[in-house]
Motif scaffolding. Structure first.
Motif, short mmCIF file in Angstrom:
data_model
loop_
_atom_site.label_atom_id
_atom_site.label_comp_id
_atom_site.label_asym_id
_atom_site.label_seq_id
_atom_site.Cartn_x
_atom_site.Cartn_y
_atom_site.Cartn_z
N UNK A 176 -6.64 12.66 14.53
CA UNK A 176 -7.44 12.57 15.85
C UNK A 176 -6.50 13.26 16.81
N UNK A 177 -7.02 13.88 18.11
CA UNK A 177 -6.37 14.24 19.32
C UNK A 177 -5.64 13.30 19.90
N UNK A 178 -4.48 13.44 20.64
CA UNK A 178 -3.70 12.19 21.46
C UNK A 178 -4.54 11.47 22.14
N UNK A 179 -4.58 10.18 21.99
CA UNK A 179 -5.38 9.09 22.77
C UNK A 179 -7.02 9.00 22.32
N UNK A 180 -7.40 10.05 21.34
CA UNK A 180 -8.69 9.64 21.14
C UNK A 180 -8.93 8.41 20.13
N UNK A 181 -10.24 7.56 20.33
CA UNK A 181 -10.34 6.44 19.79
C UNK A 181 -11.74 6.83 19.09
N UNK A 182 -12.03 6.72 17.67
CA UNK A 182 -13.01 7.05 17.02
C UNK A 182 -14.10 5.98 17.28
N UNK A 183 -15.33 6.36 17.02
CA UNK A 183 -16.44 5.21 17.02
C UNK A 183 -16.04 4.02 16.19
N UNK A 184 -16.23 2.96 16.35
CA UNK A 184 -16.11 1.78 15.43
C UNK A 184 -17.13 1.72 14.23
N UNK A 185 -16.30 1.69 13.11
CA UNK A 185 -17.31 1.41 11.60
C UNK A 185 -17.28 0.01 11.33
N UNK A 216 -5.38 2.59 2.58
CA UNK A 216 -6.31 2.63 3.43
C UNK A 216 -6.39 1.98 4.56
N UNK A 217 -5.72 0.54 4.32
CA UNK A 217 -5.76 -0.48 5.50
C UNK A 217 -4.60 0.09 6.39
N UNK A 218 -3.68 0.61 6.03
CA UNK A 218 -2.64 1.16 6.77
C UNK A 218 -3.12 2.19 7.69
N UNK A 219 -3.58 3.16 7.10
CA UNK A 219 -4.19 4.04 8.06
C UNK A 219 -5.25 3.51 8.95
N UNK A 220 -6.12 2.59 8.67
CA UNK A 220 -6.98 1.90 9.74
C UNK A 220 -6.22 1.28 10.83
N UNK A 221 -5.20 0.44 10.47
CA UNK A 221 -4.39 -0.23 10.98
C UNK A 221 -3.53 0.64 12.13
N UNK A 222 -3.03 1.46 11.76
CA UNK A 222 -2.16 2.65 12.29
C UNK A 222 -2.92 3.32 13.46
#
Length: 340
Positions: free
Chosen positions: A265-274, A217-223
């Motif tokens: 996600x699409x290339x370059x997309x940054x999801x809203x911060x959780x 889970x933390x690896x996915x978030x950090x990546x």
């Protein structure tokens, strides 16, 4: 790829339910017999009878004969590696949204239990690419899949090697819809998985321990490049229902593994911060022992035992091929329709 139907033929797998609900799974042979302390049941008593028949052995005891459902077959088939239980396979198909026509990557193939559920879900128009490090496990899985389907599905490919190296070698970037990882350290292959997945694609990790779950889970978030991971486990509890005597069973299938899913996600997309509370996210090499099969209670299979299971699986697959050829001889029109 069609489900077998019609009368039983030699080579078919048959599930017999005897007195007190005891189950026996057999492969029909021309000279075969089922011996129990209650008597003998000749396989010839079943040949030619329709699915769902009741037969009687020499002791006068009745047996209900049915072709095994997928869940029944998985629990009784020869195993090279530990299987994904039916309850988890069902959740994997749903949570990863495996759909007809999808291109799905699976690592590793194990004994083929999950592969069968994935092959059914992708249908004849989809593709399942299974990656496995050990050819012996693939031999067991291939034979089990052939036994259940009566053939090797044309949409199934088995690739050998470490997924981190084999996936970029064998699969073009951005062409995979879903990835299912049933492996000890899924974080090691996540960069390759990210490249293979199309935007919006799903990666699902099946892990045994809470420590593994936390790390992936933390690896996915950090990546980055993925949505916020979601985790769950599935527990199934049966119920005894007899008139007004309704109560939960004394035994249940509890924890077998955790499922974690995230979407590309699409290339370059940054999801809203959780926003989350601060937590300890550091891991050291000394923690590796926690993730070994021995630490979680898995026993390594010996080479001798594995060779025996390969022989058992291939023997069952040979019977399935024989049964399929007999059905084709009995009904050539149906075979021609399947080919169309």
């Amino acid at each position: 790829m069609t489900a077998p139907r019609g009368p039983f033929r030699y080579g078919d797998r048959v599930q017999l339910t005897g007195p007190k609900g005891k189950l026996h799974t057999i492969t029909l042979r021309e000279d075969g017999e089922l011996h129990t302390h209650l008597g003998v049941l000749a396989h010839s008593e079943l040949e030619g009878r329709p699915d769902g028949s009741v037969v009687v052995n020499t002791g006068g005891h009745e047996y209900l004969a049915l072709r095994p459902l997928l869940r029944d077959f998985v629990m009784s088939m020869p195993r090279g590696a530990a299987i994904v239980y039916p309850k988890d396979a069902a959740q994997i198909v749903t949570q990863a949204d495996i759909f007809p026509g999808a291109v799905v990557v699976e690592a590793g193939v194990g004994s083929g239990a999950l592969s069968m559920s994935l092959l059914r879900a992708v249908g004849d128009e989809g593709r399942l690419l299974s990656f496995e490090r050990r050819e012996e496990f693939a031999d067991v899985a291939r034979a089990n899949v052939e036994t259940f389907f009566g053939e090797i599905p044309s949409q199934w490919e088995i690739h050998f090697g470490d997924l981190a190296e084999a996936l970029p070698r064998d699969v073009p970037d951005g062409t995979v819809d879903r990835v299912v990882l049933d492996m000890l350290a899924p974080w090691e292959v996540l960069p390759a998985v990210s490249d293979a997945l199309a935007p919006g694609g799903v990666v699902l990790c099946y892990v045994a321990t809470a420590t593994q779950l936390s790390r992936i889970a933390e690896f996915v978030r950090g990546m980055g490049g993925f949505t916020e991971p979601e985790a769950s486990e599935t527990m199934v509890r049966g119920w005894h229902v007899d008139g007004l005597a309704v109560r939960p069973d004394h035994r249940m299938v509890g924890h077998t593994g955790f499922l974690l899913t995230a979407r590309k996600l699409a290339p370059g997309s940054i999801p809203p911060e959780v926003k989350r509370r601060a937590s300890k996210r550091s891991y050291g090499d000394e923690d590796q022992e926690v993730w070994t099969p021995g630490a979680v209670g898995d026993r390594e299979i010996t080479d001798k035992n594995l060779r025996k299971r390969i022989r058992d699986a291939e023997k069952a697959a040979s019977g399935a091929r024989h049964a399929a050829s007999l059905r084709a001889e009995d009904d050539p029109d149906a075979t021609a329709l399947d080919d169309e």
